[in-house]
Design a protein around this motif. Sequence first.
Motif, short mmCIF file in Angstrom:
data_model
loop_
_atom_site.label_atom_id
_atom_site.label_comp_id
_atom_site.label_asym_id
_atom_site.label_seq_id
_atom_site.Cartn_x
_atom_site.Cartn_y
_atom_site.Cartn_z
N CYS A 112 5.29 -0.71 5.86
CA CYS A 112 4.53 0.26 5.31
C CYS A 112 5.59 1.50 5.28
O CYS A 112 6.18 2.23 6.07
CB CYS A 112 3.61 0.79 6.63
N GLY A 113 5.83 1.76 3.91
CA GLY A 113 6.57 3.01 3.79
C GLY A 113 5.65 4.29 3.81
O GLY A 113 4.56 4.11 4.29
N ILE A 114 6.33 5.50 3.68
CA ILE A 114 5.78 6.70 3.71
C ILE A 114 4.79 6.85 2.54
O ILE A 114 3.67 7.08 2.69
CB ILE A 114 6.73 7.76 3.88
N ASN A 115 5.26 6.99 1.41
CA ASN A 115 4.69 7.11 0.41
C ASN A 115 5.52 6.78 -0.99
O ASN A 115 6.71 6.59 -0.83
CB ASN A 115 4.05 8.52 -0.10
N PRO A 116 5.01 6.37 -2.07
CA PRO A 116 5.88 5.87 -3.29
C PRO A 116 6.80 7.00 -3.70
O PRO A 116 6.07 8.26 -3.69
CB PRO A 116 4.98 5.62 -4.22
N GLY A 117 8.08 6.96 -3.98
CA GLY A 117 8.92 7.73 -4.55
C GLY A 117 8.64 7.70 -6.04
O GLY A 117 7.78 6.71 -6.68
N ILE A 167 4.08 -5.18 1.67
CA ILE A 167 4.55 -3.83 1.87
C ILE A 167 3.13 -2.85 1.39
O ILE A 167 2.31 -3.21 0.52
CB ILE A 167 5.49 -3.48 0.63
N THR A 168 2.98 -1.86 2.11
CA THR A 168 2.09 -1.11 1.83
C THR A 168 2.70 0.55 2.17
O THR A 168 3.76 0.46 2.42
CB THR A 168 0.73 -1.37 2.59
N ASN A 169 1.82 1.54 1.94
CA ASN A 169 2.38 3.06 2.16
C ASN A 169 1.26 3.62 3.16
O ASN A 169 0.23 3.17 3.04
CB ASN A 169 2.72 3.71 1.03
N VAL A 170 1.86 4.50 3.82
CA VAL A 170 0.65 5.37 4.75
C VAL A 170 0.06 6.16 3.54
O VAL A 170 -1.15 6.33 3.67
CB VAL A 170 1.79 6.43 5.58
#
Length: 172
Positions: A17-22, A68-71
Amino acid sequence: MQVLGDVVGPGLRVLFCGINPGLVSAATGHHFARPGNRFWPALHLAGFTPRVFRPDEQEELLGLGLGITNVVDKPSARADELTKAELIAGGENLVAKVLEYQPRWLAVVGVTAYRDAFNERKAVMGEQVRRIGETRVWILPNPSGLNAHYTLPKLAAAYAELEKVSSGAGGQ
């Protein structure tokens, strides 16, 4: 900008889980796509993947039991552009996603984002006490090139700890 879709399915060993997409990830539709991001090399060096995948090969992770997902879904140039409210709301959405897909492990890449999203001020790298349903939680260092404190070898070593535990080699 396109919406950055999750790479997710049932029965995953680890959901990263990434923080948010760049901005580059949002533009290309691929996670950790910015040149210089060390996610893909760290995954390989840690033993999660048989070779260094390119961001456009992200769907191949599913065959390895990885996702993979993001917060937070909102793209930004830097994660520190997110508000605490956005991170808290993202944490709530992440819990719902984890309960739906039930990966064995959720690996959040970024301790500060984890602390804000889950209001756990004292969280540190590694396994957490928190469980989301049956899913165990682990915090990894952020692989962004902006996180210069973690060199690629240090990142790979941190990711390798999770690989060992999640694969059963760590006495799970």
